[in-house]
Motif scaffolding. Structure first.
Motif, PDB file in Angstrom:
ATOM      1  N   UNK A  99      27.778  65.374  76.231  1.00 30.29           N
ATOM      2  CA  UNK A  99      29.116  64.975  75.765  1.00 30.29           C
ATOM      3  C   UNK A  99      29.114  64.770  74.241  1.00 30.29           C
ATOM      4  N   UNK A 100      30.214  65.094  73.616  1.00 33.49           N
ATOM      5  CA  UNK A 100      30.386  64.840  72.189  1.00 33.49           C
ATOM      6  C   UNK A 100      30.197  63.352  71.941  1.00 33.49           C
ATOM      7  N   UNK A 101      29.273  62.997  71.039  1.00 36.60           N
ATOM      8  CA  UNK A 101      28.990  61.590  70.797  1.00 36.60           C
ATOM      9  C   UNK A 101      28.490  61.413  69.357  1.00 36.60           C
ATOM     10  N   UNK A 102      29.414  61.183  68.408  1.00 31.92           N
ATOM     11  CA  UNK A 102      29.010  61.037  67.005  1.00 31.92           C
ATOM     12  C   UNK A 102      28.003  59.914  66.770  1.00 31.92           C
ATOM     13  N   UNK A 103      28.102  58.831  67.536  1.00 32.84           N
ATOM     14  CA  UNK A 103      27.166  57.715  67.341  1.00 32.84           C
ATOM     15  C   UNK A 103      25.745  58.120  67.740  1.00 32.84           C
ATOM     16  N   UNK A 104      25.609  58.835  68.846  1.00 29.81           N
ATOM     17  CA  UNK A 104      24.271  59.305  69.246  1.00 29.81           C
ATOM     18  C   UNK A 104      23.766  60.370  68.280  1.00 29.81           C
ATOM     19  N   UNK A 105      24.654  61.229  67.820  1.00 26.90           N
ATOM     20  CA  UNK A 105      24.250  62.227  66.823  1.00 26.90           C
ATOM     21  C   UNK A 105      23.697  61.524  65.592  1.00 26.90           C
ATOM     22  N   UNK A 106      24.433  60.524  65.110  1.00 23.31           N
ATOM     23  CA  UNK A 106      23.982  59.777  63.943  1.00 23.31           C
ATOM     24  C   UNK A 106      22.616  59.138  64.187  1.00 23.31           C
ATOM     25  N   UNK A 107      22.416  58.580  65.366  1.00 21.11           N
ATOM     26  CA  UNK A 107      21.150  57.933  65.697  1.00 21.11           C
ATOM     27  C   UNK A 107      19.985  58.926  65.678  1.00 21.11           C
ATOM     28  N   UNK A 108      20.182  60.103  66.276  1.00 23.14           N
ATOM     29  CA  UNK A 108      19.118  61.112  66.289  1.00 23.14           C
ATOM     30  C   UNK A 108      18.892  61.693  64.897  1.00 23.14           C
ATOM     31  N   UNK A 109      19.977  61.903  64.130  1.00 26.89           N
ATOM     32  CA  UNK A 109      19.801  62.363  62.747  1.00 26.89           C
ATOM     33  C   UNK A 109      18.955  61.351  61.975  1.00 26.89           C
ATOM     34  N   UNK A 110      19.239  60.066  62.185  1.00 23.04           N
ATOM     35  CA  UNK A 110      18.508  59.016  61.470  1.00 23.04           C
ATOM     36  C   UNK A 110      17.014  59.078  61.794  1.00 23.04           C
ATOM     37  N   UNK A 111      16.691  59.222  63.074  1.00 24.96           N
ATOM     38  CA  UNK A 111      15.276  59.258  63.467  1.00 24.96           C
ATOM     39  C   UNK A 111      14.539  60.406  62.784  1.00 24.96           C
ATOM     40  N   UNK A 112      15.171  61.572  62.754  1.00 22.36           N
ATOM     41  CA  UNK A 112      14.533  62.723  62.107  1.00 22.36           C
ATOM     42  C   UNK A 112      14.523  62.556  60.589  1.00 22.36           C
ATOM     43  N   UNK A 113      15.602  62.012  60.034  1.00 19.92           N
ATOM     44  CA  UNK A 113      15.682  61.802  58.577  1.00 19.92           C
ATOM     45  C   UNK A 113      14.609  60.833  58.114  1.00 19.92           C
ATOM     46  N   UNK A 160      11.783  60.616  59.090  1.00 16.06           N
ATOM     47  CA  UNK A 160      10.505  61.328  59.043  1.00 16.06           C
ATOM     48  C   UNK A 160      10.505  62.421  57.974  1.00 16.06           C
ATOM     49  N   UNK A 161      11.569  62.464  57.164  1.00 14.32           N
ATOM     50  CA  UNK A 161      11.610  63.421  56.063  1.00 14.32           C
ATOM     51  C   UNK A 161      12.154  64.791  56.414  1.00 14.32           C
ATOM     52  N   UNK A 162      12.832  64.931  57.550  1.00 10.79           N
ATOM     53  CA  UNK A 162      13.437  66.207  57.937  1.00 10.79           C
ATOM     54  C   UNK A 162      14.662  66.440  57.050  1.00 10.79           C
ATOM     55  N   UNK A 163      14.590  67.441  56.175  1.00 10.85           N
ATOM     56  CA  UNK A 163      15.633  67.641  55.164  1.00 10.85           C
ATOM     57  C   UNK A 163      17.023  67.848  55.757  1.00 10.85           C
ATOM     58  N   UNK A 222      25.254  56.672  50.716  1.00 11.37           N
ATOM     59  CA  UNK A 222      24.994  57.041  49.324  1.00 11.37           C
ATOM     60  C   UNK A 222      23.546  57.458  49.037  1.00 11.37           C
ATOM     61  N   UNK A 223      22.524  56.686  49.438  1.00 10.99           N
ATOM     62  CA  UNK A 223      21.158  57.134  49.108  1.00 10.99           C
ATOM     63  C   UNK A 223      20.789  58.452  49.791  1.00 10.99           C
ATOM     64  N   UNK A 224      21.301  58.671  50.988  1.00  8.49           N
ATOM     65  CA  UNK A 224      21.016  59.919  51.705  1.00  8.49           C
ATOM     66  C   UNK A 224      21.752  61.084  51.052  1.00  8.49           C
ATOM     67  N   UNK A 225      22.980  60.848  50.621  1.00  6.11           N
ATOM     68  CA  UNK A 225      23.721  61.886  49.919  1.00  6.11           C
ATOM     69  C   UNK A 225      23.022  62.242  48.611  1.00  6.11           C
ATOM     70  N   UNK A 226      22.570  61.225  47.891  1.00  6.29           N
ATOM     71  CA  UNK A 226      21.863  61.469  46.625  1.00  6.29           C
ATOM     72  C   UNK A 226      20.607  62.312  46.843  1.00  6.29           C
ATOM     73  N   UNK A 227      19.853  62.027  47.922  1.00  5.63           N
ATOM     74  CA  UNK A 227      18.656  62.814  48.222  1.00  5.63           C
ATOM     75  C   UNK A 227      19.016  64.276  48.465  1.00  5.63           C
ATOM     76  N   UNK A 228      20.078  64.475  49.226  1.00 12.84           N
ATOM     77  CA  UNK A 228      20.501  65.841  49.555  1.00 12.84           C
ATOM     78  C   UNK A 228      21.036  66.565  48.328  1.00 12.84           C
ATOM     79  N   UNK A 229      21.801  65.861  47.512  1.00 15.34           N
ATOM     80  CA  UNK A 229      22.330  66.445  46.284  1.00 15.34           C
ATOM     81  C   UNK A 229      21.171  66.884  45.386  1.00 15.34           C
ATOM     82  N   UNK A 230      20.135  66.079  45.318  1.00 17.74           N
ATOM     83  CA  UNK A 230      18.972  66.415  44.486  1.00 17.74           C
ATOM     84  C   UNK A 230      18.306  67.711  44.938  1.00 17.74           C
ATOM     85  N   UNK A 231      18.421  68.024  46.221  1.00 19.92           N
ATOM     86  CA  UNK A 231      17.869  69.278  46.758  1.00 19.92           C
ATOM     87  C   UNK A 231      18.868  70.421  46.652  1.00 19.92           C
ATOM     88  N   UNK A 232      20.107  70.133  46.191  1.00 24.70           N
ATOM     89  CA  UNK A 232      21.092  71.193  46.003  1.00 24.70           C
ATOM     90  C   UNK A 232      21.936  71.516  47.222  1.00 24.70           C
TER      91      UNK A 232
END
Length: 182
Positions: free
Chosen positions: A76-90, A92-95, A115-125
């Motif tokens: 099922x579509x679940x933005x909160x679970x998506x965010x949680x799994x993205x966080x776990x991988x992030x 660990x340094x998963x770009x 903001x800190x996550x956006x800044x990291x991604x922006x730094x990678x282009x």
């Protein structure tokens, strides 16, 4: 007796490490099998392949499972679970997970956390995060207004082919002075 206890602890650690190392190829095979299933449109099979490795801590499986929850495919579509799994991988340094975690936080209204996550991604282009952070900087949305940096980020995102960045850049041209555009 003390020496025997040390030997037993060393053997126990070695057995744990051996089982972890033996499981790694199987996890990688499951992740690959899940990607293959996803490519065929069999989203449920993909999720089934990724769930075990994701729970065991595989960042690729965690990222893929997050995408499934983000899109509602195989689960099922679940933005909160998506965010949680993205966080776990992030964590660990998963770009790609870092990129998507920052965007998920922003979309969820957690701009300060994003903001800190956006800044990291922006730094990678990463163009999507350049668009979001550029918009934040233009509007002074959760950050201090900074027209020159907002314009620079939007320009970079536009140059990478992000259509919405090109459209936003055209709107910025109406408000940002030529000096700030430089």
């Amino acid at each position: 007796v003390k020496t025997m206890g040390r030997i037993m602890r060393v053997l126990a650690r070695a057995m744990v490490m051996a089982s972890v190392l033996a499981a790694m190829p199987a996890a990688a095979q499951n992740v690959k099998a899940g990607v293959d299933a996803w490519s065929r449109g069999d989203y449920q099979a993909a999720v089934d392949q990724w769930r075990g490795p994701a729970v065991a801590g595989d960042p690729d499986a965690q990222y893929n499972l997050a995408q499934a929850y983000k899109l509602g495919r195989g689960v099922p579509l679940d933005p909160a679970l998506a965010e949680s799994w993205f966080r776990k991988a992030a964590m660990q340094g998963h770009y790609q997970a870092e990129d998507n975690y920052g965007l998920a936080l922003f979309t969820g209204g957690k701009k300060a956390e994003a903001l800190p996550w956006l800044e990291k991604s922006v730094a990678r282009g990463e163009p999507r995060t350049q668009l979001v952070l550029g918009t934040m900087l233009f509007n002074g949305d959760g950050v201090a207004r900074d027209y020159p940096r907002a314009y620079a980020l939007m320009t970079r995102a536009s140059q990478q082919g992000l259509k919405s960045a090109s459209e936003t850049l055209a709107q910025m041209d109406q408000y940002i002075s030529p000096e700030d555009r430089q």
